[in-house]
Write a protein that holds these residues in place. Structure first.
Motif, PDB file in Angstrom:
ATOM      1  N   MET A 136       4.176  18.560 -13.306  1.00  0.00           N
ATOM      2  CA  MET A 136       5.214  19.580 -13.481  1.00  0.00           C
ATOM      3  C   MET A 136       5.744  19.602 -14.908  1.00  0.00           C
ATOM      4  SD  MET A 136       7.372  19.328  -9.920  1.00  0.00           S
ATOM      5  CE  MET A 136       8.367  20.733 -10.406  1.00  0.00           C
ATOM      6  N   LEU A 137       5.986  18.436 -15.495  1.00  0.00           N
ATOM      7  CA  LEU A 137       6.571  18.408 -16.829  1.00  0.00           C
ATOM      8  C   LEU A 137       5.598  18.903 -17.896  1.00  0.00           C
ATOM      9  CD1 LEU A 137       8.860  17.631 -18.774  1.00  0.00           C
ATOM     10  CD2 LEU A 137       7.888  15.322 -18.842  1.00  0.00           C
ATOM     11  N   LEU A 138       4.391  18.384 -17.888  1.00  0.00           N
ATOM     12  CA  LEU A 138       3.452  18.692 -18.967  1.00  0.00           C
ATOM     13  C   LEU A 138       2.859  20.087 -18.844  1.00  0.00           C
ATOM     14  CD1 LEU A 138       1.642  15.246 -19.224  1.00  0.00           C
ATOM     15  CD2 LEU A 138       3.645  16.068 -20.457  1.00  0.00           C
ATOM     16  N   ASN A 139       2.893  20.677 -17.658  1.00  0.00           N
ATOM     17  CA  ASN A 139       2.376  22.035 -17.498  1.00  0.00           C
ATOM     18  C   ASN A 139       3.443  23.086 -17.735  1.00  0.00           C
ATOM     19  OD1 ASN A 139      -0.547  22.006 -16.707  1.00  0.00           O
ATOM     20  ND2 ASN A 139       0.243  20.582 -15.195  1.00  0.00           N
ATOM     21  N   ILE A 140       4.601  22.682 -18.240  1.00  0.00           N
ATOM     22  CA  ILE A 140       5.581  23.670 -18.676  1.00  0.00           C
ATOM     23  C   ILE A 140       4.983  24.571 -19.749  1.00  0.00           C
ATOM     24  CG2 ILE A 140       7.751  23.886 -19.963  1.00  0.00           C
ATOM     25  CD1 ILE A 140       8.841  21.568 -18.453  1.00  0.00           C
ATOM     26  N   ARG A 141       4.022  24.050 -20.489  1.00  0.00           N
ATOM     27  CA  ARG A 141       3.445  24.805 -21.599  1.00  0.00           C
ATOM     28  C   ARG A 141       2.724  26.060 -21.141  1.00  0.00           C
ATOM     29  NH1 ARG A 141      -1.913  24.076 -22.862  1.00  0.00           N
ATOM     30  NH2 ARG A 141      -3.114  22.888 -21.343  1.00  0.00           N
ATOM     31  N   ILE A 142       2.257  26.106 -19.884  1.00  0.00           N
ATOM     32  CA  ILE A 142       1.524  27.282 -19.414  1.00  0.00           C
ATOM     33  C   ILE A 142       2.458  28.405 -18.985  1.00  0.00           C
ATOM     34  CG2 ILE A 142      -0.366  25.811 -18.636  1.00  0.00           C
ATOM     35  CD1 ILE A 142       0.525  26.317 -15.777  1.00  0.00           C
ATOM     36  N   ILE A 164       1.620   9.291  -6.068  1.00  0.00           N
ATOM     37  CA  ILE A 164       1.953  10.689  -5.818  1.00  0.00           C
ATOM     38  C   ILE A 164       3.075  11.151  -6.737  1.00  0.00           C
ATOM     39  CG2 ILE A 164       2.864  12.292  -4.081  1.00  0.00           C
ATOM     40  CD1 ILE A 164       1.448  10.621  -1.956  1.00  0.00           C
ATOM     41  N   TYR A 165       4.062  10.283  -6.918  1.00  0.00           N
ATOM     42  CA  TYR A 165       5.182  10.633  -7.795  1.00  0.00           C
ATOM     43  C   TYR A 165       4.712  10.849  -9.229  1.00  0.00           C
ATOM     44  CZ  TYR A 165       8.851   9.542 -11.155  1.00  0.00           C
ATOM     45  OH  TYR A 165       9.666   9.541 -12.238  1.00  0.00           O
ATOM     46  N   ILE A 166       3.862   9.968  -9.724  1.00  0.00           N
ATOM     47  CA  ILE A 166       3.393  10.084 -11.112  1.00  0.00           C
ATOM     48  C   ILE A 166       2.621  11.383 -11.308  1.00  0.00           C
ATOM     49  CG2 ILE A 166       1.763   9.116 -12.778  1.00  0.00           C
ATOM     50  CD1 ILE A 166       4.400   7.669 -12.727  1.00  0.00           C
ATOM     51  N   VAL A 167       1.712  11.703 -10.374  1.00  0.00           N
ATOM     52  CA  VAL A 167       0.924  12.929 -10.494  1.00  0.00           C
ATOM     53  C   VAL A 167       1.837  14.151 -10.459  1.00  0.00           C
ATOM     54  CG1 VAL A 167      -0.824  14.340  -9.372  1.00  0.00           C
ATOM     55  CG2 VAL A 167      -1.160  11.876  -9.548  1.00  0.00           C
ATOM     56  N   THR A 168       2.803  14.144  -9.544  1.00  0.00           N
ATOM     57  CA  THR A 168       3.702  15.286  -9.426  1.00  0.00           C
ATOM     58  C   THR A 168       4.583  15.427 -10.662  1.00  0.00           C
ATOM     59  OG1 THR A 168       3.742  14.973  -7.026  1.00  0.00           O
ATOM     60  CG2 THR A 168       5.468  16.352  -7.988  1.00  0.00           C
ATOM     61  N   ILE A 174       0.837  -1.200   0.000  1.00  0.00           N
ATOM     62  CA  ILE A 174       0.000   0.000   0.000  1.00  0.00           C
ATOM     63  C   ILE A 174       0.874   1.253   0.000  1.00  0.00           C
ATOM     64  CG2 ILE A 174      -1.630   1.337   1.386  1.00  0.00           C
ATOM     65  CD1 ILE A 174      -2.892  -1.300   2.262  1.00  0.00           C
ATOM     66  N   CYS A 175       1.922   1.243   0.798  1.00  0.00           N
ATOM     67  CA  CYS A 175       2.823   2.402   0.848  1.00  0.00           C
ATOM     68  C   CYS A 175       3.514   2.626  -0.494  1.00  0.00           C
ATOM     69  CB  CYS A 175       3.855   2.208   1.951  1.00  0.00           C
ATOM     70  SG  CYS A 175       3.193   2.258   3.633  1.00  0.00           S
ATOM     71  N   VAL A 176       3.979   1.551  -1.114  1.00  0.00           N
ATOM     72  CA  VAL A 176       4.660   1.688  -2.397  1.00  0.00           C
ATOM     73  C   VAL A 176       3.711   2.212  -3.465  1.00  0.00           C
ATOM     74  CG1 VAL A 176       5.740   0.383  -4.265  1.00  0.00           C
ATOM     75  CG2 VAL A 176       6.429  -0.036  -1.907  1.00  0.00           C
ATOM     76  N   HIS A 177       2.504   1.676  -3.527  1.00  0.00           N
ATOM     77  CA  HIS A 177       1.537   2.145  -4.523  1.00  0.00           C
ATOM     78  C   HIS A 177       1.149   3.601  -4.280  1.00  0.00           C
ATOM     79  CE1 HIS A 177       1.216  -2.102  -5.544  1.00  0.00           C
ATOM     80  NE2 HIS A 177       0.493  -1.771  -6.601  1.00  0.00           N
TER      81      HIS A 177
END
Length: 552
Positions: free
Chosen positions: A473-479, A465-469, A457-460
C-alpha cells in the motif's frame, strides 16, 4: 545443590556450586582465590571461598543470589545509602530461597533522563532508514500517459518538435481500453511496417524535411514490442534513465526487493557482528557506510550497480537501527521497554512524512539519494552521547567501561548516591560467572514448549501478511499519479502514527490484543476494498486529464 559457606553473613552474596562440578575449578573460583577476601566487603565473612554459580546464564543477565541472613555479622554500608543487598527481602524461614536481582536495573532504574536522551538519539536512526525504504515513491514515480514513446531509428531525423506527434501517430497502434472502452495509444508496441516505412523513406535523398511524413499502408498489421524509448518527462527518475517502462516495469519492483533483501541481511550481519563488536561501534559503522553507499546509489549510471548499492545501503540501515535497538532494550525495563520498542516505529512514520519535503528541493532522483544520505552526518555527531550496552560490556568482562557508563547514568538521572561501595565487586562477580555460562538460547529455542510451534507459525504468518500489505500500500502510492503524490505520502505517514498509538494502547490495556488487532485489520481491509465502488466516471476524468499527448 550445596552451600560452601558454613556461616553466611547478613545479606551475604553466595555463589552456589552444583554437585558434580567440583572436580574442576571454575573461572569464578580462580578469580576469587587470586584476591584477598578482605577486598570484598560483601564476602568478608571469614568463611570459605565461593563456589560456582548454579545458573551461569542467569549471571549473564547481571543477577546475584542472596542467602538468608545470620544475625552476628555486620556489613559496611555506603554512608549515604544502604547497600543494594540490604534492600532485598529474603524470607528467613526459607534459607534455600534464591532471589535474582538486576544490578543495572537497581542502579539506573527502569526510566530516567539518561534513558530518555539515549532513546531519542537512537530513534533518529529510523528517519534515514525510512527515507531509503520509501524513496522509490519519488525516484520512480509512475509515468503519465504520453511521457514516453518508442524511440525512432537513429537515421530518422525527428529534430523538429512537431515531428514527435506525427511519429507517435504513425508508429504506435491504437487500442481500446478495457476499462472505459475508449481508444488510447499503446506506447509499448509499434507497427512493424511503420519502422520499415520510416527507414525506407529517410534513406531517400529527396526527403522534404519540412514535411517528411507519408502515411504508411496498413496492409501488414504485425505489432512488435518497442526496444528503446524516448522520454520527455519534466522529472528525471530511474524510469527515464534506465527505461523502466512497459515490459521493464518489473525492474522497479526489483530494486525494492533488493532493498528489503538488504534489510534482512542487515539484521543477520548485525547479530554476528555483535558477538565481537559492541553495539555502539556497530551502530557507528552503519552510519558511516550508509553515507557512502547512499551517495553511490544515486551516482551510478548502471541499473545493476544501482540495485547493488541500494542493497548495501539497506544493510547499513539495518546495522544502525538493529544495534540501536539492542542498546535501548538493555537500558530500559518494565512497561517502559514495551513503550520504547513500540514508539521506535513512530520515527519511521516521521521519516515518511518528511520525505516529500526532501523530494521537493531536488530535481532528479540522483540528488534525492544525496539529500537523504548526508543528514546521517548529524547522527554521527550526536553518536558521542549514545552509550554502549552495559550488559554487553559486563558479559565480556569489560568492567571499567560498564562502570563508567553506569556512573554517568546515575549522575544524569540525579541518583549520585545510588551506587553502593561494593558496586564494582558485584560487576566483577557477574562478569566472572558470565564467562563460564552456557551460550544464550538461539532462535530455534522459541519453537520449544507447549503449543510453541503453533504460536510461532501463526505469528510468522501474520507478520508476513502485514509486511506484504504495508509495503504494497505505501510503495504503490506512486501509481496514483504525481499530482497528489506528496499529500498521499504525508497522509500515509500520519495514519501510521495513529495506528502505532492504537497498537500501544492495545498492548498496555487489553489482554486479547491479537483479537483486537485482527478486528482492526479486517475493518481496514473492508475500507480498502471500497475503492472498487468508485464510479468509472471519476476514473475517466482523471484518465482524460493525464493522457493528452504533447503535440507542439
Amino acid at each position: 545443590m550445596r552451600f560452601p559457606m558454613a556461616i553466611a553473613p547478613e545479606r551475604a552474596l553466595v555463589l552456589i556450586e552444583p554437585v558434580g562440578f567440583s572436580t574442576s575449578r571454575s573461572i569464578t573460583e580462580r578469580f576469587l582465590s587470586s584476591r584477598s577476601i578482605a577486598d570484598y566487603p560483601l564476602l568478608n565473612s571469614g568463611g570459605a571461598s565461593a563456589g560456582v554459580a548454579a545458573n551461569p546464564s542467569a549471571q549473564c543477565k547481571d543477577t546475584f543470589e542472596p542467602v538468608a541472613p545470620a544475625p552476628s555479622h555486620n556489613i559496611p554500608y555506603h554512608p549515604r545509602r544502604k547497600s543494594l543487598i540490604d534492600e532485598i527481602d529474603v524470607p528467613t524461614e526459607n534459607v534455600n530461597m534464591v532471589d535474582k536481582v538486576d544490578i543495572i536495573g537497581k542502579v539506573v532504574g527502569d526510566w530516567g533522563c539518561w534513558q530518555l536522551r539515549t532513546v531519542l538519539l537512537i530513534f533518529l536512526c529510523k528517519i534515514p532508514s525510512s527515507w531509503f525504504m520509501a524513496c522509490i515513491i519519488f525516484t520512480a514515480p509512475a509515468p503519465r500517459h504520453g511521457d514516453f514513446f518508442c524511440k525512432p531509428p537513429p537515421h530518422v531525423p525527428i529534430v523538429p518538435e512537431h515531428n514527435k506527434s506525427q511519429w507517435i501517430q504513425i508508429s504506435h497502434p491504437q487500442v481500446i481500453d478495457p476499462n472505459d472502452q475508449e481508444l488510447s495509444i499503446d506506447f509499448c508496441n509499434v507497427y512493424e511496417d511503420a519502422l520499415q516505412h520510416a527507414s525506407m523513406y529517410f534513406n531517400k535523398s529527396h526527403v522534404n524535411v519540412s514535411n517528411p511524413w507519408i502515411q504508411p499502408e496498413r496492409n501488414a498489421t504485425n505489432i512488435i514490442p518497442c526496444d528503446s524509448f524516448q522520454h520527455h518527462s519534466d522529472y528525471k527518475s530511474i524510469i527515464t534513465d534506465f527505461d523502466l517502462v512497459c515490459s521493464r516495469d518489473i525492474l522497479v519492483a526489483t530494486t525494492q526487493f533488493f532493498h528489503l533483501f538488504g534489510v534482512l541481511w542487515g539484521g543477520i550481519i548485525t547479530t554476528q557482528l555483535l558477538v565481537h563488536f559492541s553495539p555502539r561501534r556497530v551502530m557507528l559503522a552503519g552510519m558511516l557506510t550508509q553515507i557512502i553507499c547512499g551517495n553511490l546509489t544515486g551516482l551510478v549510471t548502471s541499473y545493476g550497480l544501482h540495485v547493488f548499492f541500494r542493497c548495501l545501503s539497506a544493510i547499513c540501515c539495518g546495522l544502525m537501527y538493529t544495534a540501536g535497538a539492542v542498546i535501548f532494550s538493555d537500558i530500559t525495563a518494565g512497561k517502559y521497554k514495551t513503550i520504547v520498542c513500540t514508539m521506535f516505529e513512530q520515527f519511521w512514520s516521521i521519516g515518511v512524512i518528511l520525505l516529500p519535503g526532501m523530494a521537493s528541493f531536488v530535481n532528479n532522483w540522483s540528488q534525492l539519494y544525496m539529500a537523504i544520505s548526508f543528514p546521517t552526518f548529524i547522527l554521527v555527531i550526536l553518536h558521542r552521547w549514545i552509550p554502549d550496552s552495559p550488559r554487553w560490556l559486563i558479559a565480556r568482562n569489560r568492567i571499567s567501561e560498564a562502570k563508567a557508563i553506569l556512573e554517568e547514568a546515575v549522575r544524569v538521572n540525579g541518583k549520585e548516591n545510588g551506587l553502593p561501595r561494593d558496586f564494582e565487586h558485584l560487576l566483577q562477580v557477574q562478569a566472572a560467572s558470565c564467562l563460564e555460562g552456557p551460550p544464550p538460547p538461539n532462535w530455534w529455542s522459541l519453537w520449544e514448549g507447549h503449543r510453541a510451534k503453533r504460536h510461532m507459525i501463526c505469528v510468522h504468518l501474520i507478520w508476513s501478511i502485514y509486511i506484504v500489505t504495508y509495503y504494497g500500500m505505501l510503495l504503490n502510492i506512486r501509481i496514483f499519479g504525481r499530482e497528489h503524490l506528496e499529500a498521499n505520502t504525508i497522509v500515509a505517514g500520519v495514519c501510521e502514527i495513529i495506528g502505532t498509538f492504537i497498537g500501544l494502547y492495545l498492548i498496555l490495556n487489553t489482554t486479547r490484543k491479537w483479537l483486537w488487532t485482527g478486528i482492526w485489520n479486517v475493518a481496514a481491509g473492508v475500507a480498502a476494498c471500497t475503492i472498487w465502488l468508485i464510479p468509472n466516471s471519476s476514473k475517466l476524468i482523471f484518465y482524460s486529464q493525464s493522457s493528452d499527448l504533447p503535440i507542439d
